[in-house]
Scaffold this motif. Structure first.
Motif, PDB file in Angstrom:
ATOM      1  N   ASN A 156       0.807  -1.222   0.000  1.00  0.00           N
ATOM      2  CA  ASN A 156       0.000   0.000   0.000  1.00  0.00           C
ATOM      3  C   ASN A 156       0.839   1.270   0.000  1.00  0.00           C
ATOM      4  O   ASN A 156       0.427   2.295  -0.514  1.00  0.00           O
ATOM      5  CB  ASN A 156      -0.948   0.013   1.204  1.00  0.00           C
ATOM      6  CG  ASN A 156      -0.300  -0.427   2.491  1.00  0.00           C
ATOM      7  OD1 ASN A 156       0.280  -1.512   2.572  1.00  0.00           O
ATOM      8  ND2 ASN A 156      -0.369   0.408   3.501  1.00  0.00           N
ATOM      9  N   ASP A 183      -3.227 -10.684   1.126  1.00  0.00           N
ATOM     10  CA  ASP A 183      -3.941  -9.420   1.293  1.00  0.00           C
ATOM     11  C   ASP A 183      -3.933  -8.751  -0.085  1.00  0.00           C
ATOM     12  O   ASP A 183      -2.907  -8.244  -0.534  1.00  0.00           O
ATOM     13  CB  ASP A 183      -3.188  -8.585   2.351  1.00  0.00           C
ATOM     14  CG  ASP A 183      -3.661  -7.138   2.415  1.00  0.00           C
ATOM     15  OD1 ASP A 183      -4.521  -6.749   1.604  1.00  0.00           O
ATOM     16  OD2 ASP A 183      -3.149  -6.397   3.274  1.00  0.00           O
ATOM     17  N   CYS A 332      -3.170   4.790   7.170  1.00  0.00           N
ATOM     18  CA  CYS A 332      -3.523   4.215   8.466  1.00  0.00           C
ATOM     19  C   CYS A 332      -2.493   4.600   9.525  1.00  0.00           C
ATOM     20  O   CYS A 332      -2.730   4.430  10.699  1.00  0.00           O
ATOM     21  CB  CYS A 332      -3.656   2.699   8.350  1.00  0.00           C
ATOM     22  SG  CYS A 332      -4.731   2.242   6.996  1.00  0.00           S
TER      23      CYS A 332
END
Ligand code: PLP
Length: 388
Positions: A156, A183, A332
């Motif tokens: 990510n 993932d 995040c």
């Protein structure tokens, strides 16, 4: 002042066609899908049709099942923790050993930490400065009690793509019954993916990364793979995820994937070419910058760049004033001052990490946006370097 959104890896805007479908669903499907009367049956049909659409997008055929969840994080927790619980239950509490990489999202890493705290054995495989993993290190780490290997499809923060086909093929060669999970939160919608190509037992997705609603996700589980639920209650989602279903979220996932199926080739061509233009304009236009992650094997929508002598937080603040949204490290991590664990795992020094910014483009990014962004980034970097 325009707003230029360059943070598609953090989340994507909802596609207008998805929004329309969601509003229609909220208006017309008010029943509880577990109810046996007409309103319930209609909602149930909608969920099962959505499940079929997701399976079809993934080329799953009849190989397994889709479990709808509240997020990518929940899908990952269910896959990893659920499989570890099942292993312990079915192997007379034998201690399971699980393997992952050091550059996974915290949804994976913190699930590993939790399982470590209840006795699981864990191995974390590192990456080199280009974000690449050594497949032999993964297969070499497999033990008699290894129950799961979880390696992400795309990172990510850097966009680095992992060779998951090769990785999981090699894992299966060494130990057939190791559960292979990936993932795929950053893969779906940003790269082609088919379950026919990769020997996966489970994979996790998140709606808000491919123009569906936030707060909904899905987990693919291959037939015969044992997992225990982590949320207990009713029998929803094949008994694997209790709780009345988020019908609007589920429909948004199915609609977003149906749209993607039709436009994927053209969209990827356009975004990849725009990504290359963005890269070239930045690298030819500004001195003293470094690309973080893999220069070749990466999602072309993602540019993680360090600007020599510039603190990312200050640059982000300036870019925000120019109307540009981007992020330092992963979204995040926002708000915490700790250095990105992903960039640290690449062996970069603190200065390089402190000056790293992730730009990620998507469906609504235009070449004009890129031009505006590059000129704003140039201005911002110059201002911070010269102190003017
Ligand atoms: N995995 C990756 C690679 C992600 O990028 C994210 C979110 O940024 C997640 C997992 C978590 O997904 P969610 O936000 O749906 O919980």
């Amino acid at each position: 002042m325009p707003r230029i959104y360059l943070d598609y890896n953090a989340t994507t805007p909802v596609d207008p066609a998805v929004l329309e479908e969601v509003v229609n669903t909220l208006k017309n499907y008010q029943g509880n899908p577990s109810s046996v009367y007409e309103e319930g049956r209609a909602a149930r049909i909608l969920i099962e049709d959505s499940r079929d659409l997701v399976k079809s997008f993934l080329d799953a055929g009849n190989s397994g099942e889709i479990i709808f969840t509240s997020s990518g994080s929940e899908s990952i927790n269910l896959a990893i923790t659920g499989s570890v619980y099942a292993y312990m239950k079915n192997n007379k509490k034998k201690v399971p050993h699980i393997i992952t990489s050091t550059v996974e999202h915290h949804a994976v890493l913190n699930t590993f930490k939790f399982l470590e705290s209840i006795g699981a054995e864990t191995t974390y495989i590192g990456v080199n400065e280009f974000g690449m993993i050594d497949i032999e290190e993964i297969t070499g780490a497999i033990r008699e009690n290894t129950s799961l290997v979880s390696i992400m499809g795309a990172n990510n923060e850097t966009g680095t793509l992992f060779p998951i086909k090769q990785i999981f093929e090699e894992v299966k060669k060494v130990k057939e019954d190791v559960i292979c999970h990936s993932d795929l939160v950053q893969v779906i919608g940003k790269a082609h993916f088919s379950l026919k190509d990769v020997p996966l037992d489970m994979c996790s997705f998140s709606g808000h990364k491919f123009y569906a609603l936030k707060g909904c996700g899905a987990l693919y589980v291959k037939k015969g793979v044992n997992i225990e639920p982590i949320i207990h209650g009713g029998h929803q989602e094949r008994g694997l995820r209790a709780g009345t279903e988020n019908i609007a979220g589920i429909v948004s996932i199915a609609k977003a994937l149906s749209l993607l199926k039709n436009i994927m080739n053209d969209e990827l061509t356009r975004i990849n070419s725009l990504g290359s233009i963005f890269h070239d304009k930045l690298f030819y236009g500004i001195e003293g910058i470094k690309l973080n992650g893999n220069p070749v094997n990466r999602l072309k929508n993602t540019l993680n760049v360090s600007f020599d002598g510039v603190k990312s937080e200050t640059l982000l603040f300036n870019l925000d004033l120019y109307g540009i949204s981007a992020s330092a490290g992963s979204a995040c991590n926002a708000g915490t001052v700790s250095l990105s664990h992903v960039l640290k795992a690449h062996g970069y020094d603190a200065k390089r990490i402190e000056s790293a910014i992730r730009f990620s483009i998507g469906r609504y990014t235009t070449e004009d946006d890129i031009d505006y962004a590059v000129s704003a980034i140039k201005k911002g970097v110059l201002k911070l370097r010269t102190g003017s």
